[in-house]
Each structure stands twice: as C-alpha cells, then as structure tokens.
Design a protein around this motif. Sequence first.
Motif, PDB file in Angstrom:
ATOM      1  N   GLU A   1     -45.385  -0.694  63.558  1.00 29.88           N
ATOM      2  CA  GLU A   1     -44.767  -1.537  63.354  1.00 29.88           C
ATOM      3  C   GLU A   1     -45.042  -1.990  62.182  1.00 29.88           C
ATOM      4  O   GLU A   1     -46.301  -2.744  62.456  1.00 29.88           O
TER       5      GLU A   1
ATOM      6  N   GLN B   1     -48.398  -2.439  67.580  1.00 26.22           N
ATOM      7  CA  GLN B   1     -47.636  -1.209  68.234  1.00 26.22           C
ATOM      8  C   GLN B   1     -47.146  -1.478  69.559  1.00 26.22           C
ATOM      9  O   GLN B   1     -47.020  -1.036  70.277  1.00 26.22           O
TER      10      GLN B   1
ATOM     11  N   THR C   1     -40.575  -0.270  58.356  1.00 22.88           N
ATOM     12  CA  THR C   1     -40.518  -1.265  59.291  1.00 22.88           C
ATOM     13  C   THR C   1     -41.135   0.021  60.566  1.00 22.88           C
ATOM     14  O   THR C   1     -41.461  -0.879  61.863  1.00 22.88           O
ATOM     15  N   TYR C   2     -41.249   0.855  60.719  1.00 22.79           N
ATOM     16  CA  TYR C   2     -41.457   1.564  61.480  1.00 22.79           C
ATOM     17  C   TYR C   2     -41.858   3.539  61.030  1.00 22.79           C
ATOM     18  O   TYR C   2     -41.909   3.248  60.184  1.00 22.79           O
TER      19      TYR C   2
END
Length: 237
Positions: free
Chosen positions: A110, A122, A104-105
Amino acid sequence: MYQPDGFVDQDKPDYMCKLTKALYGLKQALRAWFDTFSNFLIDFGFVCSTSDPSLFTYSRDNNFMVLLLYVDDILLIGNTVGILQKLVDALSERFSMKDMETPTYFLGIEMQTLPDGVFLHQTAYVKEILHAAAMSDCNPMPTPLPQRIEEMDTTLFEDPTYFRSLAGTATFGMYIKKSSDLTLMAYCDSDWSGCPETRRSTTGFCTILGSNLVSWSAKRQETVSRSSTEAEYRALA
C-alpha cells in the motif's frame, strides 16, 4: 499445439494447431508479452536496465521517466506531465490499458502519499493473513521468537506456517522522504560464530540513498570464520 482431448479431428488426428500468438496461461505467454511490451518501450525511447530487466528509463530533451513492469501491472513516474501523457496515449493506442492515476496499491504494498514523501506498508496483507489464520481478534506480539536461542525444546510445533507469519507489526512500513541528497551509503556488521551448532557468523548490512533505506539483509555466512576480523571482512565483501 496438439489437439486437446475430446476435440480431436477423427479424419486428421495427427494435425496440430499453429498459433499466430501466445495463448494466455501457457508458459511462453509471459515471455511473448514481455517481448512485445519491452520492444514497444524501446521504440518509444526507453532503455532497459541491465540490473533489473523489468525497469525501463527514458531520458531525452530534459524529460525523464521511469517505468516498472510486473507482468501486466505498471508503475510510471516522470518529471513533466506532457511526456507522461504522451506515453499514456501511445500505450492506450497500442494496448488495452487503464490509467489508475496516483498509485495506492501495488503488488501487495500500500502506498500512502504524504506532503514530504511516500509511506509504504502492507497492513491489508497482514490483516488477510490474520483473517486466514482466524486470529483477527488476537492480541499482537512484538516478535514470536527471542533473538538468540541457546537451548531449544525438542518438541516441534505442529504447524509453523502461521507462527512464522504472525507478528505485531501490521502498521509498520517504510517512509521514503523527498530529498535532493542522493548520497549512497552502506553499513555492514557481523558477529563471530554466533550459531552454537555450526559456529558460522551472521552478516547484516543496509544501503541508504540519501535519507532513505533501499536494501537490507541479515543472513548466515556460508563458511566458518576463524576470527572476528575474518567475519567482518566477509560481511564487508
């Protein structure tokens, strides 16, 4: 490693410490870690990319995996659950790692998984910049500068750092769609002597894989083109 100040052995001041492994924080630590990890992947069956040394690919018995390494952060994808689990188990036995499941990141980007693709943005990073500049509650601007400036005010901005960082594009991102079409296309363009001071032209290009944008650039050409045709050829090259 020399004896650090305050910890020198008075009886043996000329002695040095011989390290059996790289210390975290030293310049050679990253190189030692990359050599150790990459050798493990190569022994597993991966091949290191010649264009990007942090990219490793695995292809064997209809199993395919791609691994991207950035220091100690890893992104891993594959076409079968079995081969992925086999690699994760092997990594866990050799290194101290944690499987974060669906990403997820990653590196400030992201990742939002959708039914037909992935949306990369972002937003969190942009909000951090706004918070650092005490401008979280300010109204956004679509762009802080016009595309072309003919006459510039000679008064310099006191702190241009924030000015260059803040734009109303916090929710913008890149949408990567699932597609079986892997046709590679590239487009380029150029103006002619667009800079009024240097008379240099500006090149712009983008590369598209299927329906997904994978790379793009817009920058000033290094030399002055004597015609629009020459500027276009430089952009194409």
